[in-house]
Design a protein around this motif. Structure first.
Motif, PDB file in Angstrom:
ATOM      1  N   ARG A   1      89.938 101.496  37.176  1.00  0.00           N
ATOM      2  CA  ARG A   1      91.221 102.041  36.758  1.00  0.00           C
ATOM      3  C   ARG A   1      91.712 102.984  37.842  1.00  0.00           C
ATOM      4  O   ARG A   1      90.918 103.742  38.399  1.00  0.00           O
ATOM      5  CB  ARG A   1      91.056 102.811  35.451  1.00  0.00           C
ATOM      6  N   PRO A   2      93.002 102.945  38.126  1.00  0.00           N
ATOM      7  CA  PRO A   2      93.514 103.829  39.184  1.00  0.00           C
ATOM      8  C   PRO A   2      93.162 105.284  38.895  1.00  0.00           C
ATOM      9  O   PRO A   2      93.410 105.785  37.803  1.00  0.00           O
ATOM     10  CB  PRO A   2      95.026 103.609  39.121  1.00  0.00           C
TER      11      PRO A   2
ATOM     12  N   PRO B   1     104.174  91.954  46.105  1.00  0.00           N
ATOM     13  CA  PRO B   1     104.986  93.057  46.637  1.00  0.00           C
ATOM     14  C   PRO B   1     104.789  93.229  48.145  1.00  0.00           C
ATOM     15  O   PRO B   1     103.721  92.912  48.689  1.00  0.00           O
ATOM     16  CB  PRO B   1     104.465  94.282  45.883  1.00  0.00           C
TER      17      PRO B   1
ATOM     18  N   VAL C   1     101.710  95.144  49.357  1.00  0.00           N
ATOM     19  CA  VAL C   1     100.451  94.386  49.352  1.00  0.00           C
ATOM     20  C   VAL C   1     100.439  93.397  50.516  1.00  0.00           C
ATOM     21  O   VAL C   1      99.440  93.245  51.224  1.00  0.00           O
ATOM     22  CB  VAL C   1     100.284  93.647  48.005  1.00  0.00           C
TER      23      VAL C   1
ATOM     24  N   ARG D   1      99.487  94.903  53.830  1.00  0.00           N
ATOM     25  CA  ARG D   1      98.053  95.154  54.032  1.00  0.00           C
ATOM     26  C   ARG D   1      97.319  93.865  54.401  1.00  0.00           C
ATOM     27  O   ARG D   1      96.388  93.880  55.192  1.00  0.00           O
ATOM     28  CB  ARG D   1      97.443  95.764  52.766  1.00  0.00           C
TER      29      ARG D   1
ATOM     30  N   ARG E   1      98.734  90.943  34.933  1.00  0.00           N
ATOM     31  CA  ARG E   1      99.536  91.861  35.741  1.00  0.00           C
ATOM     32  C   ARG E   1     100.915  91.294  36.012  1.00  0.00           C
ATOM     33  O   ARG E   1     101.067  90.075  36.160  1.00  0.00           O
ATOM     34  CB  ARG E   1      98.858  92.122  37.093  1.00  0.00           C
ATOM     35  N   PRO E   2     101.929  92.155  36.122  1.00  0.00           N
ATOM     36  CA  PRO E   2     103.265  91.647  36.397  1.00  0.00           C
ATOM     37  C   PRO E   2     103.460  91.250  37.850  1.00  0.00           C
ATOM     38  O   PRO E   2     104.419  90.554  38.192  1.00  0.00           O
ATOM     39  CB  PRO E   2     104.170  92.833  36.040  1.00  0.00           C
ATOM     40  N   GLU E   3     102.591  91.715  38.728  1.00  0.00           N
ATOM     41  CA  GLU E   3     102.687  91.369  40.151  1.00  0.00           C
ATOM     42  C   GLU E   3     101.300  91.517  40.767  1.00  0.00           C
ATOM     43  O   GLU E   3     100.389  92.105  40.171  1.00  0.00           O
ATOM     44  CB  GLU E   3     103.694  92.284  40.858  1.00  0.00           C
ATOM     45  N   VAL E   4     101.166  91.000  41.972  1.00  0.00           N
ATOM     46  CA  VAL E   4      99.850  91.057  42.618  1.00  0.00           C
ATOM     47  C   VAL E   4      99.599  92.478  43.112  1.00  0.00           C
ATOM     48  O   VAL E   4     100.464  93.096  43.732  1.00  0.00           O
ATOM     49  CB  VAL E   4      99.806  90.067  43.805  1.00  0.00           C
ATOM     50  N   GLY E   5      98.425  92.990  42.843  1.00  0.00           N
ATOM     51  CA  GLY E   5      98.028  94.301  43.352  1.00  0.00           C
ATOM     52  C   GLY E   5      97.003  94.122  44.457  1.00  0.00           C
ATOM     53  O   GLY E   5      96.398  93.057  44.593  1.00  0.00           O
ATOM     54  N   ILE E   6      96.793  95.178  45.223  1.00  0.00           N
ATOM     55  CA  ILE E   6      95.839  95.070  46.326  1.00  0.00           C
ATOM     56  C   ILE E   6      94.421  94.853  45.773  1.00  0.00           C
ATOM     57  O   ILE E   6      93.579  94.221  46.409  1.00  0.00           O
ATOM     58  CB  ILE E   6      95.899  96.322  47.239  1.00  0.00           C
ATOM     59  N   ASP E   7      94.180  95.330  44.561  1.00  0.00           N
ATOM     60  CA  ASP E   7      92.856  95.109  43.967  1.00  0.00           C
ATOM     61  C   ASP E   7      92.635  93.635  43.625  1.00  0.00           C
ATOM     62  O   ASP E   7      91.499  93.143  43.667  1.00  0.00           O
ATOM     63  CB  ASP E   7      92.639  95.999  42.740  1.00  0.00           C
TER      64      ASP E   7
ATOM     65  N   ARG F   1      91.766  92.120  46.967  1.00  0.00           N
ATOM     66  CA  ARG F   1      90.402  92.536  47.337  1.00  0.00           C
ATOM     67  C   ARG F   1      89.340  91.771  46.535  1.00  0.00           C
ATOM     68  O   ARG F   1      88.267  91.452  47.042  1.00  0.00           O
ATOM     69  CB  ARG F   1      90.264  94.033  47.085  1.00  0.00           C
TER      70      ARG F   1
END
Lengths: 365, 545
Positions: B92-93, B326, B329, B332, B410-416, B419
Motif C-alpha cells: 500500500r502506498p 499514464p 509510468v 520510467r 486499477r483504473p490505469e497502469v501504475g509503476i507497481d 514492476r
C-alpha cells in the motif's frame, strides 16, 4: 399485525410435536433436500451434525409452544438454510447464518411470522453486517426481550436496529432513535433494556444481571437525543479507542483535532515501520493514484506523516474508521476548530486526548 | 482448509436469493468481492434499511470481467494448484509491509501490506487474458501442464478436448504431425501444391494452445511453430491456416538447453512471459492427502462461473488494451529501457553506439564495456546486461502491465504493476553479463541464479535514479518533444530558430558537464530527431514562395 402481550400458541392452533416428528412427516421433502446436498458434495457426517444441531434447536422451539403450522414453515426454512451452509462448507459456530439458526431463532421464533424466510434473511444480513462491531450476545438477548410477545415480523427490523444501537452499533444511532418512535412501548423497553411495564418482565435480563433501571423509555430516548452520553445507570467516565494490541484501533497515541458532538476527528502519527498493522488508513483498496516508484521497502513513495480517523461514539459504543486526509488544513469543516473537548451539544460530555494514553477520555461536564 | 482468503461470508445459497456469482453451491468460487472496498466507513447517516440491505455479494450486478478473473485466480490457488506463494508483492502506498531477516545470510522475508499473488498461477492467467504466450518452467510434476490445462478449461473447452489438443514435444515431431496432413488422394492427383487439401489439426483453431515440453521439438518443427506463434498462421503444402488470437502455453523442464533440442532464439523471443513452477510447500501435504482420498481432480470440477466465453474473452482483451498507461509510468519504462542498449565504445557514429552493434559484429560486449572509464558500474544498470530491449519485449511488457493493473481493478497502469510483471516478461529477453561487477560479492552472487530478483533490482535502481534526477519535473527533452508533437502548423521561422537554439543549448550543456549514460544517449538521439524535423521545416518555410 403485532399481537404484543398475547401468547401466539393460543391463537394459532396446537403446538408442534418436535423436529423428529416433523422430519418423519415430511420425509419426502427432507430426503430431497439431503439428496441434493449429497449430490453437491456435502459430507454425510457434516449434514448429520448440522441437522442434529438444528433438531435440538427446533425441539426447544416446539416445546416453547410454537403452533404446528408455523413450526412447519420454520422447520422447512431452517432445514434448507442449514443444509445450504453445509454444502457451502460454512456450517460452524462463527458463521452468522449458523448463529442465526441456532441462537437467534429460538428467541424470536414467534416473531418471525407465518413465512419466516424473509425475516431469517433480514436476521442473517444484519448479524453478518454487524459481526465484530456489536455485543452479539447482548443484542440477541435484547432482541429476544423486545420481540418475545410479538407474533409477526412487523416490528422486527426496527427492534433489531434499536437493540443493535443499544449494544454498540453507534453508526445506527440516528436510525435507532427514529425507529424507536414507531415501536410499541413493551417492544421498545425490551430493546433498550429499560425497566418498563413490559408483560412478564420481558426486559428483566438474565437472573445474574442487575435489574434494568426503571425509566420511561421515551423520556430516556428524548434526553439521550440531546445528550448522547446520558443513560440511566451509566454515569461514566468512558474511554474510546485504545491500543491495537489490546483490541483498539491505534498503534500510535491519538491526537484529537475536533468534533461535532457525535463524531470526532483524530489523527495519529505514521511511520513506514508501522507495517501492515498501521496501514489500514489507506483502505482495503489501497489505491491513491500514486504512480511513483515503489521499491522493495516502499522507498520513493513519500509516507504520510499522519493517519486520520473518524470516531463515532456515544454512551453505548464507538466506531473508529480510517479516513482520507482532509483536502485543506488538518480537519474537515464539521470537526470545528476546538481541540479541547469539542462539543456542540449543551449539557453533553467533554472528550479529550491525553499525552500518554491510547484512549480518548469522555466525562460529563 | 486452503490457505487463501477471499471466501464467501454472505448468504448466496439459500433464501431464494440469487447466488452472488451464479456459482454452484460447492464451487469454491469466492462470493465475497475478491478486492473488497472500504466498507461502511463513510460519514453519511445510516438508516434501518442500510442495516438490512442485501450484503454486497448478493446485491452484486453481473460480475465484472476483472472480478471474474480474480475469482478464477482465487479458485485456482484455493482449489486447483497448491501454490501458497506470494512472490508478486504489492504494498500500500506509504505503508510498506514489514521485513524479517532470517538465517546467516539474513534472507529477507517480506510481509506485503496489500494483496499479493503467486506468479505461477497469475502469469498464465494474465496470458489467458491478453492472449499472449507463456512459458511454464519447472521440474517434472510441478503442475506446469495442469496449469496450462486449467487455462484451456477456463476458455470453455471440455477437459477431454483440452487434453487431446495438447501437443507433446518429442524428437520425431514433424511439421505435418503438428499442424496437419495433406490428403493422400490429393497428393496423387493434384497438379499443383495449391490443389493439395490439408487436414488441419483441430487444436490450431482453439483459443488456448498448449505445447508440452517444447524444447524436445526438432529445430525444423520449431521454426514452423515460430510462424504460428508470431504471425498467427501456419503453412503446409502452400495451404495457409489462420489460427486467430489465442493464448499459448509452452512448458519445459529446463530453460538452459536441457531439452532434446536447443530452442531457436527467435522462438524464445516470441514468448511474452516466463513463469517458474515454485516448489511444493510440504506444510500443505494434507491437501494432497485429502485430494487422493476424495479422488478429486480439480481440472474436472472447474466451476462454470469462472469459464470465459469467446465473447467474454474478446471483451477481456479489449478492456485490458483500453487501460491507460499514464505518461509518468511510461517515462520510467523509457528511462529504464534506454539504459540497457547503450554501449558507448561499440561504434564510432553516435547511432551505432549500442550493444546490438557489438553483438552483430560478434564482439564481446563485456570487453567493450570494460573500456569505459569513469562510469559508475554499479549504478549504471546497463553495464550488467549483454543486450537491450526489443520492441516486441516492450510491447509484451506494456501488455502484461496493463493486464496486471486490470486484474487488480486499477483504473490505469501504475509503476507497481510494471514492476510486478517486468522480471517475468524480460526473463529470457535480457541476458545478464555475469562477469559484471553487479554479480560480484555477497550481494551480487545470488543474482547470478535468481534472474527475477536481478531484473526487479535493476528496474528499482533505474527508478531510483529517475527519482534522484527528478525527471518527472525537470525534463527538457520531454518539453521539446511535446512542443514538436503539438504540430508545426502556423509555427513561423523565428519560432523554429528559437526552438533549434534551445535544442543545441541543451546538447551544449550535456557536452560540457555530463558523462554519457543510456538515458542521455536516447535523449540525445531524440533531440537530433527534433532538430532534423525543425531543420526540414525551416527549409520548407524558406523555400515557400
Amino acid at each position: 399485525m403485532s399481537a404484543a402481550g398475547s401468547n401466539p400458541a393460543s391463537t394459532n392452533g396446537g403446538a408442534a410435536a418436535g423436529w423428529r416428528s416433523w422430519a418423519l412427516g415430511r420425509r419426502a421433502r427432507v430426503d430431497d433436500v439431503l439428496a441434493r446436498a449429497l449430490a453437491a458434495g456435502a459430507g454425510r457426517a457434516d449434514l448429520h451434525g448440522a441437522l442434529t444441531d438444528v433438531g435440538v434447536m427446533l425441539d426447544g422451539v416446539a416445546a416453547a409452544g410454537l403452533p404446528a403450522q408455523r413450526f412447519d414453515a420454520l422447520a422447512g426454512a431452517c432445514l434448507e438454510r442449514a443444509v445450504a451452509r453445509v454444502v457451502a462448507d460454512r456450517w460452524h459456530a462463527r458463521d452468522p447464518a449458523t448463529t442465526v439458526l441456532l441462537d437467534w431463532v429460538p428467541r424470536l421464533a414467534p416473531a418471525l411470522g407465518a413465512d419466516p424466510a424473509p425475516a431469517l434473511t433480514d436476521l442473517t444480513t444484519a448479524v453478518t453486517r454487524l459481526r465484530g462491531t456489536v455485543d452479539q450476545a447482548g443484542w440477541r438477548e435484547l432482541a429476544g426481550a423486545a420481540l418475545a410477545y410479538e407474533s409477526d415480523p412487523t416490528h422486527l427490523r426496527a427492534a433489531l436496529t434499536v437493540a443493535a444501537w443499544r449494544c454498540g452499533a453507534v453508526r445506527w444511532r440516528g436510525a435507532a432513535l427514529a425507529a424507536a418512535g414507531h415501536l410499541p412501548e413493551p417492544v421498545l423497553a425490551g430493546a433498550l433494556r429499560l425497566g418498563s411495564a413490559s408483560p412478564g418482565g420481558a426486559a428483566s435480563g438474565a437472573p445474574w444481571e442487575a435489574p434494568p433501571p426503571a425509566a420511561d423509555p421515551r423520556a430516556v430516548l428524548a434526553r439521550n437525543a440531546r445528550d448522547p452520553w446520558w443513560w440511566p445507570g451509566r454515569p461514566g467516565p468512558w474511554r474510546i479507542g485504545g491500543f491495537r494490541g489490546f483490541g483498539g484501533p491505534w498503534i500510535r497515541i491519538p491526537e484529537l483535532l475536533g468534533g461535532d458532538g457525535l463524531r470526532w476527528w483524530v489523527r495519529t502519527e505514521a511511520t513506514p515501520t508501522d507495517g501492515a498493522a498501521g496501514a489500514d488508513d489507506i483502505g482495503p483498496d489501497g489505491y491513491t493514484g500514486h504512480t511513483g516508484h515503489t521499491g522493495h521497502t516502499g522507498a520513493g513513495a513519500a509516507p504520510p506523516a499522519h493517519r486520520y480517523w473518524v470516531v463515532h461514539a456515544d454512551v453505548h459504543g464507538s466506531h473508529t474508521a480510517p479516513a482520507a486526509p482532509p483536502a485543506h488544513g488538518d480537519r474537515p469543516d464539521w470537526a470545528g476548530s476546538s481541540r479541547q473537548g469539542p462539543n456542540t451539544r449543551p449539557g453533553a460530555a467533554t472528550v479529550s486526548a491525553r499525552d500518554h494514553s491510547y484512549y480518548l477520555h469522555v466525562r460529563h461536564r | 482448509m486452503t490457505p487463501d482468503v477471499p471466501r464467501s461470508h454472505g448468504e448466496g445459497t439459500h433464501g431464494g436469493r440469487p447466488s452472488a456469482v451464479g456459482q454452484g453451491p460447492r464451487s469454491g468460487v469466492s462470493a465475497a468481492p475478491t478486492l473488497p472496498g472500504a466498507g461502511t466507513s463513510g460519514t453519511h447517516d445510516l438508516t434501518v434499511d442500510d442495516l438490512f440491505a442485501p450484503l454486497a455479494p448478493e446485491a452484486a450486478a453481473p460480475t465484472g470481467l476483472d472480478e471474474k478473473l480474480r475469482q478464477a485466480y482465487f479458485w485456482i490457488v484455493n482449489h486447483a494448484i497448491i501454490s501458497p506463494h506470494y512472490d508478486i508483492e504489492f504494498e500500500r502506498p506509504g505503508a510498506a509491509g514489514r521485513s524479517f531477516a532470517l538465517g546467516d545470510s539474513a534472507a529477507e522475508l517480506r510481509l506485503p501490506s496489500a494483496q499479493s499473488y503467486s506468479s505461477f498461477v497469475l502469469l498464465p492467467l494474465l496470458t489467458f487474458a491478453v492472449r499472449g504466450r507463456c512459458l511454464l518452467l519447472g521440474g517434472p510434476g510441478r503442475g506446469k501442464t495442469a496449469s496450462a490445462v486449467l487455462m484451456g478449461i477456463l476458455a470453455g473447452y471440455p477437459i477431454r478436448d483440452v487434453r487431446r489438443a495438447m501437443q507433446h514435444g518429442h524428437p520425431q515431431l514433424t511439421v505435418t504431425d503438428m499442424f496437419g496432413t495433406p490428403l493422400p488422394k490429393d497428393l496423387i492427383s493434384a497438379d499443383s501444391l495449391g490443389e493439395v487439401d490439408v487436414a488441419w489439426r483441430t487444436w490450431l483453431g482453439m483459443r488456448v494452445k498448449i505445447v508440452d515440453e517444447y524444447n524436445r521439438i526438432p529445430t525444423r518443427t520449431q521454426s514452423a511453430l515460430l510462424t504460428v506463434l508470431a504471425d498467427g498462421y501456419v503453412e503446409v503444402y502452400d495451404q495457409i491456416y489462420s489460427t486467430g488470437a489465442s493464448a499459448w502455453y509452452l512448458t519445459a523442464n529446463d530453460d538452459a538447453g536441457g531439452g532434446t533440442y536447443q530452442v531457436v532464439e527467435a522462438l524464445k523471443d516470441r514468448i511474452d512471459v516466463v513463469a517458474h513452477a515454485l516448489p511444493f510447500n510440504t506444510r500443505f501435504l494434507d491437501q494432497l492427502v485429502d485430494r487422493a482420498a476424495r479422488r478429486l481432480r480439480p481440472e474436472e470440477s472447474v466451476p462454470p462461473g469462472i469459464v470465459f466465453t469467446e465473447a467474454e474473452h474478446d471483451a477481456l482483451d479489449s478492456a485490458i488494451r483500453a487501460l491507460p498507461l499514464p505518461a509518468a509510468v511510461r517515462r520510467r519504462i523509457e528511462f529504464f529501457a534506454a539504459q540497457l542498449e547503450f554501449l558507448e565504445r561499440a561504434g564510432a557514429q553516435f547511432e551505432y553506439r549500442t550493444k546490438d552493434t557489438a553483438r552483430l559484429a560478434g564482439a564481446d560486449v563485456h570487453q567493450i564495456a570494460a573500456q569505459d572509464t569513469g562510469r559508475d558500474r554499479l549504478s549504471d544498470v546497463g553495464t550488467s546486461t549483454l543486450n537491450g530491449l526489443s520492441v516486441r519485449s516492450l510491447q509484451s511488457l506494456i501488455s502484461y502491465a496493463k493486464a496486471m493493473a486490470f486484474f487488480r481493478g486499477r483504473p490505469e497502469v501504475g509503476i507497481d504493476d510494471v514492476r510486478a510483471v517486468l522480471p517475468f516478461v524480460l526473463h529470457d529477453k535480457i541476458n545478464p553479463d555475469l562477469r559484471a561487477g553487479a554479480f560480484d560479492g555477497e550481494e551480487g552472487a545470488p543474482l547470478r541464479t535468481d534472474r527475477i530478483s536481478w531484473l526487479r533490482g535493476i528496474f528499482d535502481d533505474a527508478c531510483a535514479q529517475y527519482d534522484t534526477m527528478d525527471r518527472d519535473s525537470s525534463d527538457d527533452v520531454g518539453a521539446i518533444l511535446d512542443e514538436l508533437h503539438a504540430g508545426l502548423d502556423g509555427v513561423d521561422a523565428a519560432t523554429v530558430r528559437v526552438r533549434l537554439a534551445r535544442i543545441e543549448r541543451v546538447l551544449d550543456s550535456w557536452s560540457m558537464a555530463r558523462k554519457l549514460y543510456g538515458h542521455l544517449y536516447d535523449d540525445a538521439l531524440a533531440l537530433k530527431y527534433a532538430h532534423q524535423r525543425y531543420t526540414n521545416y525551416l527549409t520548407w518555410l524558406s523555400s515557400a514562395p
